[in-house]
Write an enzyme that holds these catalytic residues in place. Structure first.
Site, PDB file in Angstrom:
ATOM      1  N   ALA A  48       0.809  -1.213   0.000  1.00 44.36           N
ATOM      2  CA  ALA A  48       0.000   0.000   0.000  1.00 44.36           C
ATOM      3  C   ALA A  48       0.845   1.267   0.000  1.00 44.36           C
ATOM      4  O   ALA A  48       0.422   2.303  -0.503  1.00 44.36           O
ATOM      5  CB  ALA A  48      -0.920   0.009   1.218  1.00 44.36           C
ATOM      6  N   CYS A  49       2.029   1.192   0.552  1.00 40.37           N
ATOM      7  CA  CYS A  49       2.842   2.379   0.828  1.00 40.37           C
ATOM      8  C   CYS A  49       3.608   2.851  -0.405  1.00 40.37           C
ATOM      9  O   CYS A  49       4.369   2.068  -1.002  1.00 40.37           O
ATOM     10  CB  CYS A  49       3.826   2.056   1.948  1.00 40.37           C
ATOM     11  SG  CYS A  49       5.071   3.320   2.238  1.00 40.37           S
ATOM     12  N   PRO A  50       3.474   4.119  -0.799  1.00 35.95           N
ATOM     13  CA  PRO A  50       4.200   4.603  -1.980  1.00 35.95           C
ATOM     14  C   PRO A  50       5.710   4.612  -1.800  1.00 35.95           C
ATOM     15  O   PRO A  50       6.458   4.436  -2.761  1.00 35.95           O
ATOM     16  CB  PRO A  50       3.659   6.021  -2.167  1.00 35.95           C
ATOM     17  CG  PRO A  50       3.171   6.444  -0.815  1.00 35.95           C
ATOM     18  CD  PRO A  50       2.641   5.184  -0.194  1.00 35.95           C
ATOM     19  N   TRP A  51       6.166   4.830  -0.574  1.00 33.78           N
ATOM     20  CA  TRP A  51       7.609   4.858  -0.308  1.00 33.78           C
ATOM     21  C   TRP A  51       8.195   3.454  -0.448  1.00 33.78           C
ATOM     22  O   TRP A  51       9.261   3.276  -1.060  1.00 33.78           O
ATOM     23  CB  TRP A  51       7.885   5.429   1.080  1.00 33.78           C
ATOM     24  CG  TRP A  51       7.019   6.606   1.412  1.00 33.78           C
ATOM     25  CD1 TRP A  51       5.948   6.616   2.260  1.00 33.78           C
ATOM     26  CD2 TRP A  51       7.115   7.942   0.891  1.00 33.78           C
ATOM     27  NE1 TRP A  51       5.388   7.873   2.301  1.00 33.78           N
ATOM     28  CE2 TRP A  51       6.071   8.700   1.474  1.00 33.78           C
ATOM     29  CE3 TRP A  51       7.989   8.569   0.005  1.00 33.78           C
ATOM     30  CZ2 TRP A  51       5.865  10.052   1.195  1.00 33.78           C
ATOM     31  CZ3 TRP A  51       7.793   9.912  -0.291  1.00 33.78           C
ATOM     32  CH2 TRP A  51       6.742  10.643   0.307  1.00 33.78           C
ATOM     33  N   HIS A 100       6.811   1.098  -2.154  1.00 33.20           N
ATOM     34  CA  HIS A 100       6.575   0.703  -3.546  1.00 33.20           C
ATOM     35  C   HIS A 100       7.774   1.038  -4.429  1.00 33.20           C
ATOM     36  O   HIS A 100       8.137   0.281  -5.341  1.00 33.20           O
ATOM     37  CB  HIS A 100       5.318   1.411  -4.049  1.00 33.20           C
ATOM     38  CG  HIS A 100       4.778   0.869  -5.344  1.00 33.20           C
ATOM     39  ND1 HIS A 100       3.643   1.372  -5.939  1.00 33.20           N
ATOM     40  CD2 HIS A 100       5.218  -0.111  -6.181  1.00 33.20           C
ATOM     41  CE1 HIS A 100       3.405   0.712  -7.058  1.00 33.20           C
ATOM     42  NE2 HIS A 100       4.356  -0.187  -7.235  1.00 33.20           N
TER      43      HIS A 100
END
Length: 329
Positions: A58-61, A63
């Site tokens: 879920a986390c963009p960082w 990802h």
């Protein structure tokens, strides 16, 4: 303060209580900043199967790190654990994939919560328990929890085991330009959606959301004239922006009230670019919209107390596209 007291204090503080008295959201500075390097005196030299990556889908960082790990073909070199999409009161948890499809348990430390790793590495740790985490299995500690530095390590330090040796997403000749664009995109867009969504004062929210869209307009202009953000090449600048854009319409537009425009309807160049990025081999497999949407809508109960999850997945990124340079006058 004893280790137990420090642990209890951190555990008892709800992870969703992030606002400041002035209504601003201020991101915690990453605490573990060591670097994997082949330098002779490096305490963390590159080795196959020595390091393990802990992420959230879920986390963009996090990802970002998954994308670089995949593009560099390091799946068999650096292990992976994936936390549950729900960020609960006691930090990210590790779940059985039968209960949370997409989750990968911690087979290195057998941790129940991500916080267990932070306390194992630093018993007095008192910050937030964030992903990604790059773990050293030999020294039994966290090497680094800053995504921008982890992707640099994955990009350059494991080439002897990489299926794409020599391929770099941070080329030296473009480094100054990449650093410059990363700075304002991070402040205004990557972190700008959070500064807008977690603001607890109207003026603070409006300040950040207006700057966010000014910078999206700026990106739109760049991508109208260029295939990629920097130097006509796909670089880490594109990777870092993509993980925010892929979440923008389905999550940030509604959940974080970043609703002046959508990528789908108002930013055709960004949409074309996002589709190109998504269609690069191995990238679409790193995008899990179920984890993304359920995390934001169900974890941030200060914003969405009933945990209702929006139905829209955003634009179809699988639509074939091609960059057409603007006509020269």
């Amino acid at each position: 303060m004893s280790t137990t007291a420090a642990s209890d204090d951190a555990a008892n503080k709800p992870v969703y209580k992030w606002e400041s008295k002035d209504g601003e959201f201020r991101r915690q500075v990453s605490s573990f900043r060591d670097f994997i390097s082949s330098a002779p005196d490096s305490p963390f030299p590159p080795e196959a199967n020595r390091y393990h990556l802990y992420v959230s889908l879920a986390c963009p960082w996090a990802h970002r790190t998954m994308i670089v790990r995949a593009l560099k073909g390091l799946e068999d070199v650096i292990g992976l654990s994936v936390v549950d999409y729900l960020l609960g009161e006691h930090s990210w948890k590790f779940s059985d994939p039968k209960d949370c499809p997409g989750a990968i348990p911690d087979t290195v430390n057998n941790a129940k919560y991500l916080s267990d790793l932070y306390y194992k590495a630093s018993p007095q740790f008192s910050g937030r328990f964030t992903v990604p985490v790059l773990w050293d299995k030999k020294k039994d500690t966290i090497v680094n929890n800053e995504s921008s530095e982890i992707i640099r390590m994955l990009n350059s330090e494991f080439d002897q085991w990489s299926s794409a040796p020599g391929v770099t997403y941070y080329p030296k000749d473009l480094a100054p330009q990449i650093d410059a664009i990363n700075e304002w995109i991070y402040n205004d867009i990557n972190n700008g959606v959070y500064k807008s969504g977690f603001a607890t004062a109207q003026d603070v929210y409006e300040k950040h959301v207006m700057q966010l869209f000014k910078s999206l307009d700026r990106v739109e202009q760049i991508l109208t004239e260029n295939e990629w953000l920097v130097g006509g090449r796909f670089t880490e600048a594109d990777i870092r922006l993509f993980t925010t854009i892929v979440r923008f319409d389905p999550v940030y537009h509604t959940h974080f009230k970043c609703n002046l425009k959508t990528i789908s309807h108002d930013y055709p160049a960004i949409l074309r670019w996002a589709r190109q990025v998504y269609q690069i081999p191995k990238i679409k497999e790193t995008v899990n919209m179920e984890h993304i949407k359920k995390h934001y809508f169900m974890s941030h109960i200060q914003i969405n107390p009933k945990q209702i999850v929006g139905v829209w997945n955003g634009p179809d990124l699988s639509v074939p596209v091609k960059f057409v340079p603007p006509a020269k006058h």
